[in-house]
Each structure stands twice: as structure tokens, then as C-alpha cells.
Motif scaffolding. Structure first.
Motif, PDB file in Angstrom:
ATOM      1  N   GLY A  67       5.548  51.282 -30.626  1.00 38.97           N
ATOM      2  CA  GLY A  67       5.501  50.115 -31.488  1.00 38.97           C
ATOM      3  C   GLY A  67       6.803  49.975 -32.248  1.00 38.97           C
ATOM      4  O   GLY A  67       7.229  50.910 -32.926  1.00 38.97           O
ATOM      5  N   ILE A  68       7.444  48.833 -32.105  1.00 36.53           N
ATOM      6  CA  ILE A  68       8.698  48.561 -32.809  1.00 36.53           C
ATOM      7  C   ILE A  68       8.575  47.200 -33.481  1.00 36.53           C
ATOM      8  O   ILE A  68       8.328  46.195 -32.811  1.00 36.53           O
ATOM      9  CB  ILE A  68       9.903  48.576 -31.849  1.00 36.53           C
ATOM     10  CG1 ILE A  68      10.055  49.954 -31.200  1.00 36.53           C
ATOM     11  CG2 ILE A  68      11.188  48.175 -32.586  1.00 36.53           C
ATOM     12  CD1 ILE A  68      11.160  50.023 -30.161  1.00 36.53           C
ATOM     13  N   ASP A  69       8.721  47.179 -34.781  1.00 35.70           N
ATOM     14  CA  ASP A  69       8.614  45.939 -35.560  1.00 35.70           C
ATOM     15  C   ASP A  69       7.328  45.180 -35.254  1.00 35.70           C
ATOM     16  O   ASP A  69       7.336  43.965 -35.064  1.00 35.70           O
ATOM     17  CB  ASP A  69       9.839  45.049 -35.304  1.00 35.70           C
ATOM     18  CG  ASP A  69      11.131  45.672 -35.805  1.00 35.70           C
ATOM     19  OD1 ASP A  69      11.069  46.421 -36.808  1.00 35.70           O
ATOM     20  OD2 ASP A  69      12.190  45.428 -35.194  1.00 35.70           O
ATOM     21  N   GLY A  70       6.221  45.914 -35.144  1.00 30.61           N
ATOM     22  CA  GLY A  70       4.919  45.288 -34.908  1.00 30.61           C
ATOM     23  C   GLY A  70       4.679  44.838 -33.482  1.00 30.61           C
ATOM     24  O   GLY A  70       3.686  44.162 -33.212  1.00 30.61           O
ATOM     25  N   GLU A  71       5.549  45.197 -32.560  1.00 27.15           N
ATOM     26  CA  GLU A  71       5.428  44.777 -31.163  1.00 27.15           C
ATOM     27  C   GLU A  71       5.364  46.016 -30.266  1.00 27.15           C
ATOM     28  O   GLU A  71       6.116  46.972 -30.461  1.00 27.15           O
ATOM     29  CB  GLU A  71       6.660  43.933 -30.791  1.00 27.15           C
ATOM     30  CG  GLU A  71       6.720  43.524 -29.355  1.00 27.15           C
ATOM     31  CD  GLU A  71       8.038  42.829 -29.000  1.00 27.15           C
ATOM     32  OE1 GLU A  71       8.171  42.455 -27.832  1.00 27.15           O
ATOM     33  OE2 GLU A  71       8.918  42.690 -29.874  1.00 27.15           O
ATOM     34  N   LEU A  72       4.455  45.990 -29.277  1.00 27.05           N
ATOM     35  CA  LEU A  72       4.414  47.064 -28.296  1.00 27.05           C
ATOM     36  C   LEU A  72       5.545  46.875 -27.293  1.00 27.05           C
ATOM     37  O   LEU A  72       5.774  45.782 -26.795  1.00 27.05           O
ATOM     38  CB  LEU A  72       3.076  47.075 -27.542  1.00 27.05           C
ATOM     39  CG  LEU A  72       1.885  47.643 -28.288  1.00 27.05           C
ATOM     40  CD1 LEU A  72       0.631  47.554 -27.430  1.00 27.05           C
ATOM     41  CD2 LEU A  72       2.135  49.096 -28.697  1.00 27.05           C
TER      42      LEU A  72
END
Length: 139
Positions: A67-72
Motif C-alpha cells: 500500500g502506497i499513499d492509500g493505493e495497492l
């Protein structure tokens, strides 16, 4: 391979009572792969057979989800590259995990008829890792 995230290991299928030769290891099947800690090495229960042993060419290095900045996103095995996640990867890929050395030891024993094979050991198998290599050329 020792990394800050743990110790990447692969274990051969055969159980041995004496130190194997490199030739014997090359003939053996890699059965388990993953990240663990060094406690069984530290306490002398496991020994390093060879620090310079060549990594088998067919050894899988699975992709992970992160997860990076709320994105998978999909990451390579080392976690130093990532890409937008494909829909087919969402359920397939795992977040990076490690297993206790005792879990690897119990799984290896179970593969050799000592103890019961538990479903949680499946995540430690080479076959499981191979199914999770989705971006081999991008690793």
C-alpha cells in the motif's frame, strides 16, 4: 540472503544427518522458500552449508502487494520497484510476510513424513511462490 527485512532462505527437500556436499545439494529439490529470522542459526540448531552456493536459476522470486499513499501497488521481490496493480493481482498477491524458523523446520519435517502437514505451510512452498511471480521480467 540477509536483508533488513529478514533472512531470505531456501531449504532443500531432503533431511540429512551429516553436512552434504555441494554436488548432493545441486541434485536435491528446493522445497521451501521465504523470509525468516536467524534464531535457529544463532542457537546452533541449523548450520549454513555454503555462503557462496549459487541460487538455482528456477527459484521463484514472487511479487508482493504494497500500500502506497492509500493505493495497492505491485512490487518486485526486493520491494525497491513498484507498479500499478492489475485486477488479477489483487487477490493473488500477498503482502510481504515472514515465517518463524520453527515453521520452516516443521514444514520440512512434514514433507519428509515427520509430523503433520498443516495448511499454513503451503505459503512456504516453491509452488506457492511460483504462482505469485506476475512480473518476472520487471523484477
Amino acid at each position: 540472503m540477509l536483508k533488513p527485512s529478514g533472512l531470505d532462505i531456501f531449504l532443500f527437500r531432503s533431511l540429512r544427518t551429516e553436512r552434504p556436499t555441494i554436488a548432493a545439494l545441486i541434485e536435491d529439490e528446493v522445497a521451501l522458500i521465504g523470509t525468516t529470522q536467524d534464531s535457529l542459526f544463532f542457537h546452533g540448531d541449523w548450520t549454513v552449508v555454503d555462503c557462496g552456493f549459487p541460487i538455482p536459476a528456477d527459484l521463484p522470486f514472487p511479487n508482493w502487494k504494497v500500500g502506497i499513499d492509500g493505493e495497492l501497488r505491485t512490487t518486485n521481490y526486493d520491494g525497491d520497484r513498484h507498479w500499478p496493480m492489475e485486477p488479477s493481482e489483487i487477490e493473488l498477491l500477498d503482502f510481504k510476510f515472514s515465517a518463524a524458523p520453527k515453521a520452516f523446520q516443521a514444514a520440512l519435517q512434514a514433507l519428509n513424513g515427520i509430523g503433520e502437514w498443516l495448511p499454513r505451510y503451503e505459503r512456504l512452498t516453491v509452488a506457492y511462490a511460483k504462482r505469485r511471480v506476475t512480473r518476472a521480467l520487471e523484477n
